[in-house]
Design an enzyme around this catalytic site. Structure first.
Site, mmCIF file in Angstrom:
data_model
loop_
_atom_site.group_PDB
_atom_site.id
_atom_site.type_symbol
_atom_site.label_atom_id
_atom_site.label_comp_id
_atom_site.label_asym_id
_atom_site.label_seq_id
_atom_site.Cartn_x
_atom_site.Cartn_y
_atom_site.Cartn_z
ATOM 1 N N MET A 1 -3.774 -16.280 -1.713
ATOM 2 C CA MET A 1 -2.871 -17.181 -1.459
ATOM 3 C C MET A 1 -3.126 -18.628 -0.907
ATOM 4 O O MET A 1 -2.204 -19.187 -0.864
ATOM 5 C CB MET A 1 -1.540 -16.467 -1.448
ATOM 6 N N GLY A 2 -4.429 -18.650 -0.562
ATOM 7 C CA GLY A 2 -4.906 -19.935 -0.031
ATOM 8 C C GLY A 2 -4.665 -19.744 1.649
ATOM 9 O O GLY A 2 -4.347 -18.881 2.011
ATOM 10 N N HIS B 1 -10.139 -13.879 5.144
ATOM 11 C CA HIS B 1 -10.449 -14.190 3.655
ATOM 12 C C HIS B 1 -11.931 -14.365 3.678
ATOM 13 O O HIS B 1 -12.397 -13.677 2.704
ATOM 14 C CB HIS B 1 -9.819 -15.387 3.024
ATOM 15 N N GLN C 1 6.519 -12.645 -6.062
ATOM 16 C CA GLN C 1 6.506 -11.633 -4.923
ATOM 17 C C GLN C 1 7.445 -12.003 -3.729
ATOM 18 O O GLN C 1 7.430 -11.360 -2.772
ATOM 19 C CB GLN C 1 4.910 -11.254 -4.471
ATOM 20 N N GLY D 1 -8.006 -6.754 1.490
ATOM 21 C CA GLY D 1 -8.005 -6.374 3.013
ATOM 22 C C GLY D 1 -7.182 -5.084 3.530
ATOM 23 O O GLY D 1 -6.005 -4.828 2.763
ATOM 24 N N GLN E 1 -0.108 -2.602 -0.053
ATOM 25 C CA GLN E 1 -0.474 -3.351 -1.007
ATOM 26 C C GLN E 1 -2.032 -2.536 -1.579
ATOM 27 O O GLN E 1 -1.834 -2.460 -2.847
ATOM 28 C CB GLN E 1 -0.787 -4.711 -0.527
#
Length: 294
Positions: free
Chosen positions: A30-31, A37, A61, A149, A155
């Site tokens: 999501m940047g 990341h 979400q 991750g 998730q």
């Protein structure tokens, strides 16, 4: 690095790569990229010929009272980081590209059971939003491998289950949590912490480690540990959402069949909601439980 805003353009480029026998790895984000990341991107580079990264702040979400509008968007800096890491393609779609008929008419992907507990209990609909957008991105990119991750343990479990249940030919790789020198798990939300809160924040990971150590030394009254650690977080200044010892596969209560334990916590520290986890592999050949800790 080529940047695409349209799915068809990216898919056309990837199709050519695949026809040339190249293996494609995908890192959805999501940047507001940080070292965590970048660690995923480097792993992708190790296991594939072509690396694709997406940046999409997914409104599906976010709950009604969550921070969608304030979520940090740092495209220029993100592009610079990805370029320097040798990323081949960046997908940066707008909401209309991903949800052309609007979110109200979007087919949802729901992974039952795993989505109903822990963060799912506190954030109704969150994991349906995650599973749906990841599914859509998988359809667009059609990667051979996707990197996530382990900080977002639940998730990751949900995505692994979705891929298995829907027979997707994608290998899902979980990368170890990237941490600051004091143990705090790297997160875009850490930027919301005040200077004082930042000094408190590492206590979340430390409390998880102390709980794991107690279990490794044979303490198996998990409810007592959960209660103790929850109070410890409150005393440190957190507002705990949950602190829970679970079976790492089912995310349910630990049973005699459990081979790996995961200890998960979510807690607010001021405005930011921080999550973290540690795992412990049980060794049935030893009476008191020590094993490999991760």
């Amino acid at each position: 690095m080529k940047t695409f805003s349209k799915s068809k353009q990216l898919r056309s480029a990837i199709t050519k790569d695949k026809l040339n026998g190249k293996r494609v790895a995908f890192v959805p984000t999501m940047g507001n990229l940080h070292e965590g990341h970048i660690q995923l991107v480097r792993r992708a580079r190790q296991v594939a010929d072509v690396v694709v990264v997406s940046i999409f702040v997914n409104p599906l979400q976010f709950g009604a009272n969550e921070d969608l509008d304030n979520y940090p968007r740092t495209l220029a800096a993100d592009k610079e980081k990805l370029f320097s890491e040798g990323v081949n393609y960046l997908l940066y779609p707008d909401v209309e590209e991903i949800y052309p008929e609007g979110m109200d008419k979007q087919t949802l992907v729901v992974v039952p059971d795993l989505s109903d507990t822990l963060c799912g209990a506190s954030r109704p609909g969150h994991f349906a939003g995650v599973a749906t957008v990841v599914n859509k991105l998988f359809q667009i990119v059609q990667p051979d491998i996707a990197i996530f991750g382990k900080k977002d343990f639940q998730q990751l479990a949900i995505i692994e289950k979705m891929v298995k249940d829907l027979c997707m030919p994608i290998d899902i790789v979980g990368e170890e949590t990237a941490r600051d020198v004091d143990g705090l798990a790297l997160s875009s939300r850490n930027g919301y912490l005040t200077e004082e809160q930042r000094t408190i924040a590492p206590a979340l990971h430390q409390t998880l480690l102390e709980c794991r150590e107690a279990i490794a030394c044979g303490f198996d009254s998990y409810q007592a540990l959960e209660d103790y650690c929850t109070e410890a977080l409150k005393n440190a200044g957190f507002e705990p959402d949950y602190f829970s010892v679970r079976d790492a596969v089912t995310l349910r209560e630990v049973t005699g069949e459990t081979e790996q334990i995961v200890i998960l916590a979510a807690a607010k520290l001021g405005t930011p909601r921080l999550i973290d986890n540690v795992t412990l592999t049980l060794n049935p050949s030893q009476d008191w439980g020590m094993l490999a800790a991760h």
